[in-house]
Design a protein around this motif. Structure first.
Motif, PDB file in Angstrom:
ATOM      1  N   THR A  11       4.062  -0.598   0.922  1.00 49.47           N
ATOM      2  CA  THR A  11       3.119  -0.923  -0.153  1.00 49.47           C
ATOM      3  C   THR A  11       2.911  -2.426  -0.279  1.00 49.47           C
ATOM      4  N   VAL A  12       3.994  -3.169  -0.335  1.00 50.41           N
ATOM      5  CA  VAL A  12       3.899  -4.630  -0.460  1.00 50.41           C
ATOM      6  C   VAL A  12       3.203  -5.211   0.768  1.00 50.41           C
ATOM      7  N   GLY A  13       3.548  -4.712   1.946  1.00 48.90           N
ATOM      8  CA  GLY A  13       2.932  -5.197   3.179  1.00 48.90           C
ATOM      9  C   GLY A  13       1.428  -4.997   3.195  1.00 48.90           C
ATOM     10  N   ALA A  14       0.983  -3.832   2.771  1.00 43.45           N
ATOM     11  CA  ALA A  14      -0.457  -3.548   2.749  1.00 43.45           C
ATOM     12  C   ALA A  14      -1.181  -4.496   1.797  1.00 43.45           C
ATOM     13  N   ILE A  15      -0.582  -4.745   0.651  1.00 45.59           N
ATOM     14  CA  ILE A  15      -1.215  -5.640  -0.328  1.00 45.59           C
ATOM     15  C   ILE A  15      -1.215  -7.076   0.178  1.00 45.59           C
ATOM     16  N   GLN A  16      -0.127  -7.493   0.817  1.00 43.31           N
ATOM     17  CA  GLN A  16      -0.070  -8.852   1.370  1.00 43.31           C
ATOM     18  C   GLN A  16      -1.094  -9.047   2.486  1.00 43.31           C
ATOM     19  N   HIS A  17      -1.476  -7.971   3.148  1.00 42.81           N
ATOM     20  CA  HIS A  17      -2.482  -8.049   4.205  1.00 42.81           C
ATOM     21  C   HIS A  17      -3.898  -7.869   3.667  1.00 42.81           C
ATOM     22  N   GLY A  18      -4.045  -7.963   2.365  1.00 40.46           N
ATOM     23  CA  GLY A  18      -5.379  -7.985   1.768  1.00 40.46           C
ATOM     24  C   GLY A  18      -6.001  -6.642   1.453  1.00 40.46           C
ATOM     25  N   ALA A  56      -6.953  -4.548  -0.965  1.00 52.66           N
ATOM     26  CA  ALA A  56      -7.136  -4.491  -2.422  1.00 52.66           C
ATOM     27  C   ALA A  56      -7.113  -3.060  -2.943  1.00 52.66           C
ATOM     28  N   ALA A  57      -7.564  -2.117  -2.142  1.00 50.60           N
ATOM     29  CA  ALA A  57      -7.573  -0.714  -2.569  1.00 50.60           C
ATOM     30  C   ALA A  57      -6.159  -0.194  -2.808  1.00 50.60           C
ATOM     31  N   VAL A  58      -5.191  -0.709  -2.059  1.00 50.58           N
ATOM     32  CA  VAL A  58      -3.799  -0.286  -2.244  1.00 50.58           C
ATOM     33  C   VAL A  58      -3.281  -0.795  -3.594  1.00 50.58           C
ATOM     34  N   ARG A  59      -3.622  -2.020  -3.944  1.00 48.40           N
ATOM     35  CA  ARG A  59      -3.226  -2.571  -5.252  1.00 48.40           C
ATOM     36  C   ARG A  59      -3.855  -1.752  -6.387  1.00 48.40           C
ATOM     37  N   ALA A  60      -5.129  -1.404  -6.230  1.00 46.29           N
ATOM     38  CA  ALA A  60      -5.813  -0.609  -7.253  1.00 46.29           C
ATOM     39  C   ALA A  60      -5.188   0.782  -7.364  1.00 46.29           C
ATOM     40  N   GLU A  61      -4.860   1.372  -6.231  1.00 46.17           N
ATOM     41  CA  GLU A  61      -4.217   2.693  -6.233  1.00 46.17           C
ATOM     42  C   GLU A  61      -2.853   2.619  -6.909  1.00 46.17           C
ATOM     43  N   LEU A  62      -2.092   1.579  -6.605  1.00 50.75           N
ATOM     44  CA  LEU A  62      -0.780   1.401  -7.221  1.00 50.75           C
ATOM     45  C   LEU A  62      -0.910   1.250  -8.733  1.00 50.75           C
ATOM     46  N   SER A  63      -1.816   0.424  -9.169  1.00 45.93           N
ATOM     47  CA  SER A  63      -2.015   0.201 -10.599  1.00 45.93           C
ATOM     48  C   SER A  63      -2.376   1.504 -11.306  1.00 45.93           C
ATOM     49  N   VAL A  88      -2.315  -5.007 -14.851  1.00 46.40           N
ATOM     50  CA  VAL A  88      -2.106  -6.056 -13.844  1.00 46.40           C
ATOM     51  C   VAL A  88      -0.667  -6.570 -13.903  1.00 46.40           C
ATOM     52  N   ALA A  89      -0.175  -6.825 -15.115  1.00 43.48           N
ATOM     53  CA  ALA A  89       1.196  -7.329 -15.269  1.00 43.48           C
ATOM     54  C   ALA A  89       2.229  -6.293 -14.827  1.00 43.48           C
ATOM     55  N   VAL A  90       2.003  -5.025 -15.158  1.00 49.49           N
ATOM     56  CA  VAL A  90       2.927  -3.968 -14.734  1.00 49.49           C
ATOM     57  C   VAL A  90       2.930  -3.855 -13.211  1.00 49.49           C
ATOM     58  N   THR A  91       1.749  -3.888 -12.630  1.00 51.09           N
ATOM     59  CA  THR A  91       1.634  -3.814 -11.175  1.00 51.09           C
ATOM     60  C   THR A  91       2.348  -4.991 -10.512  1.00 51.09           C
ATOM     61  N   ASN A  92       2.152  -6.183 -11.021  1.00 48.99           N
ATOM     62  CA  ASN A  92       2.828  -7.364 -10.474  1.00 48.99           C
ATOM     63  C   ASN A  92       4.340  -7.259 -10.605  1.00 48.99           C
ATOM     64  N   LEU A  93       4.814  -6.745 -11.729  1.00 49.02           N
ATOM     65  CA  LEU A  93       6.251  -6.571 -11.929  1.00 49.02           C
ATOM     66  C   LEU A  93       6.816  -5.611 -10.883  1.00 49.02           C
ATOM     67  N   VAL A  94       6.169  -4.479 -10.695  1.00 57.20           N
ATOM     68  CA  VAL A  94       6.645  -3.500  -9.713  1.00 57.20           C
ATOM     69  C   VAL A  94       6.602  -4.089  -8.303  1.00 57.20           C
ATOM     70  N   ASN A 148       6.842  -7.235  -7.462  1.00 58.34           N
ATOM     71  CA  ASN A 148       7.895  -8.243  -7.360  1.00 58.34           C
ATOM     72  C   ASN A 148       9.256  -7.593  -7.103  1.00 58.34           C
ATOM     73  N   VAL A 149       9.565  -6.547  -7.860  1.00 56.51           N
ATOM     74  CA  VAL A 149      10.851  -5.855  -7.660  1.00 56.51           C
ATOM     75  C   VAL A 149      10.853  -5.142  -6.310  1.00 56.51           C
ATOM     76  N   CYS A 150       9.721  -4.552  -5.941  1.00 62.12           N
ATOM     77  CA  CYS A 150       9.611  -3.883  -4.640  1.00 62.12           C
ATOM     78  C   CYS A 150       9.848  -4.856  -3.482  1.00 62.12           C
ATOM     79  N   SER A 151       9.331  -6.069  -3.607  1.00 66.28           N
ATOM     80  CA  SER A 151       9.482  -7.038  -2.519  1.00 66.28           C
ATOM     81  C   SER A 151      10.946  -7.387  -2.261  1.00 66.28           C
TER      82      SER A 151
END
Length: 135
Positions: free
Chosen positions: A48-55, A57-64, A91-97, A99-102
Motif C-alpha cells: 500500500t505504501v509503495g503504491a502511494i509513493q509511486h504516485g 492517487a487512486a490507492v490513497r483514495a481507496e485507503l481513505s 486525510v489526517a487519518v489516512t496519513n496516520l495509518v 505513517n505507521v504502515c511505513s
C-alpha cells in the motif's frame, strides 16, 4: 388486541430482533477469532505504501474510503461507542495509518488500523458532542 397494544408488540419485536442482530454482528468472527478482511485492508503495508509513493492517487483514495468505512463499522458495533476516532479528517487519518504502515511493512493495513484504533479507544466518544477544532 387494540391497535396500541399491537403496535407495542410490533415495536418490541423489532427492537429485540435488532438487538439480537447487533450483538451477533459485534461477535462476527470464527471460534478462533479469525475473520475475513476485505478491500485494501487485506493488503500489506509495504504494498500500500509503495503504491502511494509511486504516485498512485487512486490507492490513497481507496485507503481513505476504506478507513472511513472501517471506523464507521466499529462505531456501529462497538459497545458504548459513538465515535472511536478522535481525528475527524479523513486525510489526517489516512496519513496516520500510512505513517505507521511505513514502519510496519510486514503487517496488513487492517492490523495497523486496528492497533491505532485500540490506542484511540481510551478517548472515544460515548455520546454525541459538538466538534472541536484544535490548531
Amino acid at each position: 388486541m387494540d391497535w396500541r397494544s399491537s403496535r407495542l408488540v410490533k415495536a418490541t419485536t423489532i427492537a429485540l430482533a435488532c438487538g439480537w442482530l447487533a450483538s451477533h454482528a459485534a461477535q462476527a468472527a470464527d471460534a478462533k477469532g479469525n475473520f475475513a478482511v476485505n478491500g485494501i485492508g487485506a493488503t500489506s503495508c509495504a504494498e500500500t505504501v509503495g503504491a502511494i509513493q509511486h504516485g498512485h492517487a487512486a490507492v490513497r483514495a481507496e485507503l481513505s474510503s476504506w478507513l472511513m468505512g472501517y471506523i464507521t463499522a466499529l462505531n456501529r458495533v462497538d459497545h458504548n461507542t459513538f465515535d472511536i476516532m478522535a481525528i475527524q479528517s479523513p486525510v489526517a487519518v489516512t496519513n496516520l495509518v500510512l505513517n505507521v504502515c511505513s514502519k510496519n511493512s510486514k503487517d496488513n493495513v487492517e492490523g495497523v488500523t486496528n492497533s491505532i484504533l485500540k490506542l484511540f479507544s481510551s478517548i472515544k466518544l460515548t455520546k454525541s458532542s459538538s466538534l472541536m477544532t484544535v490548531f
